[in-house]
Write an enzyme that holds these catalytic residues in place. Sequence first.
Site, PDB file in Angstrom:
ATOM      1  N   LYS A  46      -5.787  -2.666   7.106  1.00  0.00           N
ATOM      2  CA  LYS A  46      -4.555  -1.924   7.369  1.00  0.00           C
ATOM      3  C   LYS A  46      -4.468  -0.721   6.428  1.00  0.00           C
ATOM      4  CE  LYS A  46      -2.276  -5.116   4.234  1.00  0.00           C
ATOM      5  NZ  LYS A  46      -1.672  -6.439   4.139  1.00  0.00           N
ATOM      6  N   TYR A 256       2.866  22.663 -17.284  1.00  0.00           N
ATOM      7  CA  TYR A 256       4.326  22.702 -17.127  1.00  0.00           C
ATOM      8  C   TYR A 256       5.025  22.073 -18.327  1.00  0.00           C
ATOM      9  CZ  TYR A 256       4.452  24.000 -12.165  1.00  0.00           C
ATOM     10  OH  TYR A 256       4.362  24.664 -10.971  1.00  0.00           O
TER      11      TYR A 256
HETATM   12  C1  LIG Z   1      -2.484  -7.270   3.428  1.00  0.00           C
HETATM   13  C2  LIG Z   1      -2.681  -8.645   3.893  1.00  0.00           C
HETATM   14  C3  LIG Z   1      -3.787  -9.395   3.464  1.00  0.00           C
HETATM   15  C4  LIG Z   1      -4.717  -8.926   2.376  1.00  0.00           C
HETATM   16  O1  LIG Z   1      -4.112  -9.116   1.119  1.00  0.00           O
HETATM   17  P1  LIG Z   1      -4.823  -8.743  -0.255  1.00  0.00           P
HETATM   18  O2  LIG Z   1      -3.859  -9.209  -1.278  1.00  0.00           O
HETATM   19  O3  LIG Z   1      -5.019  -7.272  -0.251  1.00  0.00           O
HETATM   20  O4  LIG Z   1      -6.121  -9.475  -0.290  1.00  0.00           O
HETATM   21  C5  LIG Z   1      -3.971 -10.633   4.030  1.00  0.00           C
HETATM   22  N1  LIG Z   1      -3.110 -11.131   4.952  1.00  0.00           N
HETATM   23  C6  LIG Z   1      -2.021 -10.450   5.354  1.00  0.00           C
HETATM   24  C7  LIG Z   1      -1.103 -11.061   6.350  1.00  0.00           C
HETATM   25  C8  LIG Z   1      -1.760  -9.201   4.838  1.00  0.00           C
HETATM   26  O5  LIG Z   1      -0.668  -8.529   5.226  1.00  0.00           O
END
Ligand SMILES: *Cc1c(COP(=O)(O)O)cnc(C)c1O
Length: 353
Positions: A46, A256
Amino acid sequence: MGRVVTLPTDLPPPALRLDIDHDALQSNWRALNRMSGAARAGAAVKADAYGLGVRKVVPTLQAAGCDDFFVAHWAEVRAVLEVARPESLSVLHGPLSGADAAYARAAGVKPVINSLEQARRWIDAGGGRCDLMVDTGMNRLGVALEELGDPVLAVLEVDVLLSHLVAAEEDTPLNALQRDRWEHARTLVPHRRGSLANSAGIALGDAYHGDLTRPGIALYGGVPRPEMAGRLRQVVRPQAAILQVRHVTAGETVGYNATFTAPAAMRVATIALGYADGYLRCWSGKGRFHADGVELPVLGRVSMDLTVVDITNAPQLGEGDWITVDYALEQAAATTGLSQYELLTLLGRRFDR
Ligand SMILES: *Cc1c(COP(=O)(O)O)cnc(C)c1O
């Protein structure tokens, strides 16, 4: 009205790039797959593979043996399907509308069903293979335990029955509680595979593995639990080109608000990286770069598109040379107070990936 111009088809070379170590990415997936015991490791991709870019990350993971991918939004499906089989992709947010359900069916990807309403919507749209999220304590997304007897769930064709750990990076009684609830849920709804662990959850041991684990951050070089540190390699190294080299005399200030005053004559470099690229102002006066083994401290404030670093000890560096940001995620999180997740997903669009 703008004048109509014909631009050259090739852009000039970028001044900002993300060096992504694909060997390290594969090595991390293999390590996590081994740590997953009898279960298989999938991958959370994602947010464009946590900012790294799915079009390159997914094929690299596939070559290592990964065949289960998770995105959050429907808008993320298209890019993944350029490189992956639809059957291997799950969409975590599930079908929010009939249009989402129709899209899932047309694309051939699996929606993750998060509520009885989503279950009905999926079946009304024609149904088919899906995943099912059960809420075991997060109170975020997922069907509640009390709802698992609902007949609509028995009609679903569930591939993965999943739940998500609240605090797997900590040693808390919540972990075992969630595992027990997930095990119980598995006895109530027919499904093909069970999945509970994210990256940190993999380190909690066999009882948390089920058939499929879902690492994200650890694939990309994050270290969610200290015992995983030696087994994971850094994947992402932001790099920026030097736009200009200047000589600063003792007493002059840099950047800055004049927050840095040179204690002596210095040679400084202005580089093409700033907070608009995700190198936030919290790195001001704290960040470090390196080139040829020499450490190059950030001087003064990070600005929107530019940062100034001290290259006094690297006389070989000049305009157009590249330097690398110190961006090992565990240390970077400790320095800035940002999470390892934020540090990755912040990195902006101007990086050449
Ligand atoms: C993002 C996510 C993961 C991965 O989690 P990490 O902590 O990055 O390993 C696994 N399962 C679900 C449902 C997620 O939303």
